[in-house]
Scaffold this active site. Structure first.
Site, PDB file in Angstrom:
ATOM      1  CG  LEU A 195       8.205   2.303   4.937  1.00 26.96           C
ATOM      2  CD1 LEU A 195       7.970   1.031   4.122  1.00 26.96           C
ATOM      3  CD2 LEU A 195       6.907   3.048   5.130  1.00 26.96           C
ATOM      4  CE  LYS A 222       3.159   3.148   3.036  1.00 26.99           C
ATOM      5  NZ  LYS A 222       3.197   3.237   4.486  1.00 26.99           N
ATOM      6  CE1 TYR A 281       1.140  -0.194   4.389  1.00 21.99           C
ATOM      7  CE2 TYR A 281      -0.012   1.898   4.377  1.00 21.99           C
ATOM      8  CZ  TYR A 281       0.841   1.014   4.986  1.00 21.99           C
ATOM      9  OH  TYR A 281       1.431   1.345   6.179  1.00 21.99           O
TER      10      TYR A 281
HETATM   11  N1  PMP Z   1       7.519   3.795   9.035  1.00 20.72           N
HETATM   12  C1  PMP Z   1       6.426   3.024   9.029  1.00 20.72           C
HETATM   13  C2  PMP Z   1       6.468   1.700   9.712  1.00 20.72           C
HETATM   14  C3  PMP Z   1       5.259   3.472   8.387  1.00 20.72           C
HETATM   15  O1  PMP Z   1       4.156   2.695   8.383  1.00 20.72           O
HETATM   16  C4  PMP Z   1       5.237   4.750   7.779  1.00 20.72           C
HETATM   17  C5  PMP Z   1       4.008   5.297   7.113  1.00 20.72           C
HETATM   18  N2  PMP Z   1       3.275   4.401   6.412  1.00 20.72           N
HETATM   19  C6  PMP Z   1       6.406   5.520   7.820  1.00 20.72           C
HETATM   20  C7  PMP Z   1       7.534   5.007   8.453  1.00 20.72           C
HETATM   21  C8  PMP Z   1       6.463   6.877   7.185  1.00 20.72           C
HETATM   22  O2  PMP Z   1       6.524   6.793   5.796  1.00 20.72           O
HETATM   23  P1  PMP Z   1       5.992   7.990   4.868  1.00 20.72           P
HETATM   24  O3  PMP Z   1       6.751   9.213   5.274  1.00 20.72           O
HETATM   25  O4  PMP Z   1       6.312   7.552   3.505  1.00 20.72           O
HETATM   26  O5  PMP Z   1       4.527   8.123   5.148  1.00 20.72           O
END
Ligand code: PMP
Length: 286
Positions: free
Chosen positions: A206, A150, A33
Site C-alpha cells: 500500500l 486500499k 477505505y
Molecule cells: N500498509 C498497509 C497494508 C496498511 O493497511 C496501511 C494503513 N492502512 C499502511 C501501509 C499505511 O498507510 P497510511 O500511512 O496511509 O496510513
C-alpha cells in the site's frame, strides 16, 4: 452522548446507522477505505488520503460518489459534532446493496454506493508505545497481488495481528520472496548507517500516505533514503526499525522475531522523524 456517524448523506447517532445485509462490502469486501488522523481537531494530510481514495475507487472501477471538498466537509463536520480533538476519521465506500447476493456488479445508476464515515478517539501523539517501541514477528505475505488498492478485504492482516498477539508480540511484518513487503497495517522501514531503507512502491504494497510524508521530511532533513526491498536478516541487523501509518505516525520497532534491534530502545532516527512528522503535520493540518 453517543457518537454521531455519517451514513449516505446523513449524520445519525451510531445506534441508528443502518447498512443492508446485502451490502457488497459485507458480502464480498467489495469496497475501499481510508483512515485520516486528527490532531488538535484538524485533519492530517487530507489531500493525500482523498487522492488515494480516488485512485482506489478507480482501480475497482467505481465512480467517486463524493468530491474531495465534500469529503473534507463531512470529515470536519464529524470531528465537530463529536468534539474530536485527537484520533481518526474512518471512511468506507462500498459498491452498495443490491436486492440479492450476486457476484455481478450492479448498475451504479440503480444501486448507489454506500458511504460511511465515523470518528475514533485515540491518543496518537502521546501513544505510550512510541516511548518503548513495539515487537514484530514475520509471517508469509499471503495477501492478494493488488495491495496498492486500499480495499476492506483485510482478513489476512487481521490474522497476522492475531498471530503476533498469540505470541505475545505487537504486530507482524509480511515477507514474500525472501524480502519484507510491509506491516499488517503499516509500512516497514529500517535504518542502517544513517540510511532509511523501505520497500519501493509497486502493486506489492500500500502506498502509505504517512510513508510518503515521512520520507519527504527525512530528505528535507538531509537524511539518506533508499527505496528498495530488504530481507528479514538485513532488518534484524539494522541499527533501527520503525513503521509508519496514519494511526501510529512513526512507531519504533525494537524486536523482530525475538531479535533485539539496536540496543532494544527506540533509536534516534525514528524518534527524530516522529517529532518532525508531528510538528509538520500540525502546521499543515486543515
Ligand atoms: N500498509 C498497509 C497494508 C496498511 O493497511 C496501511 C494503513 N492502512 C499502511 C501501509 C499505511 O498507510 P497510511 O500511512 O496511509 O496510513
Amino acid at each position: 452522548m453517543s457518537r454521531i456517524v455519517y451514513i449516505n448523506g446523513e449524520y445519525v447517532p451510531e445506534e441508528e446507522a443502518r447498512v443492508s445485509v446485502f451490502d457488497r462490502g459485507f458480502l464480498f469486501a467489495d469496497g475501499v477505505y481510508e483512515v485520516t488522523s486528527v490532531l488538535d481537531g484538524k485533519l492530517i494530510d487530507f489531500a493525500g488520503h482523498a487522492a488515494r481514495l480516488e485512485r482506489s475507487l478507480g482501480e475497482i472501477e467505481m465512480a467517486s460518489p463524493v468530491s474531495g471538498e465534500e469529503l473534507a466537509e463531512v470529515f470536519r463536520e464529524l470531528v465537530r459534532r463529536n468534539a474530536l480533538t485527537e484520533g481518526m476519521v474512518y471512511l468506507q465506500i462500498t459498491r452498495g446493496a443490491d436486492r440479492d447476493r450476486d457476484f455481478d456488479c450492479p448498475v451504479p445508476e440503480l444501486v448507489p454506493p454506500t458511504v460511511l464515515a465515523f470518528t475514533q478517539t485515540k491518543n496518537v501523539v502521546g501513544n505510550p508505545a512510541a516511548k518503548t517501541g513495539i515487537s514484530v514477528i514475520t509471517i508469509d505475505d499471503l495477501r492478494w497481488a493488488r495491495r496498492d488498492i486500499k480495499t476492506v478485504q483485510l482478513l489476512y492482516p487481521v490474522l497476522g495481528k492475531k498471530m503476533a498477539k498469540d505470541q505475545g508480540k505487537d504486530d507482524a511484518w509480511m515477507v514474500e520472496d525472501g524480502v519484507v513487503t510491509e506491516g499488517t497495517s503499516n509500512n516497514a522501514c529500517i535504518v542502517r548507517e544513517g540510511r532509511i531503507i523501505t520497500r519501493d512502491l509497486s502493486e506489492k504494497i500500500l502506498h502509505g500516505i504517512t510513508r510518503k510524508a515521512v520520507l519527504a521530511f527525512a530528505r528535507e532533513a538531509q537524511m539518506k533514503v533508499e527505496e528498495r526491498p530488504f530481507t528479514v536478516d538485513e532488518a534484524k541487523e539494522a541499527d533501527e526499525a520503525f513503521i509508519t501509518s496514519a494511526s501510529t505516525f512513526v512507531m519504533p520497532v525494537i524486536e523482530i522475531d525475538g531479535a533485539r534491534i539496536g540496543d532494544g530502545k527506540p533509536g534516534p532516527v525514528a524518534t527524530r522523524l516522529r517529532e518532525i512528522y508531528v510538528e509538520e503535520s500540525r502546521k499543515s493540518a486543515i
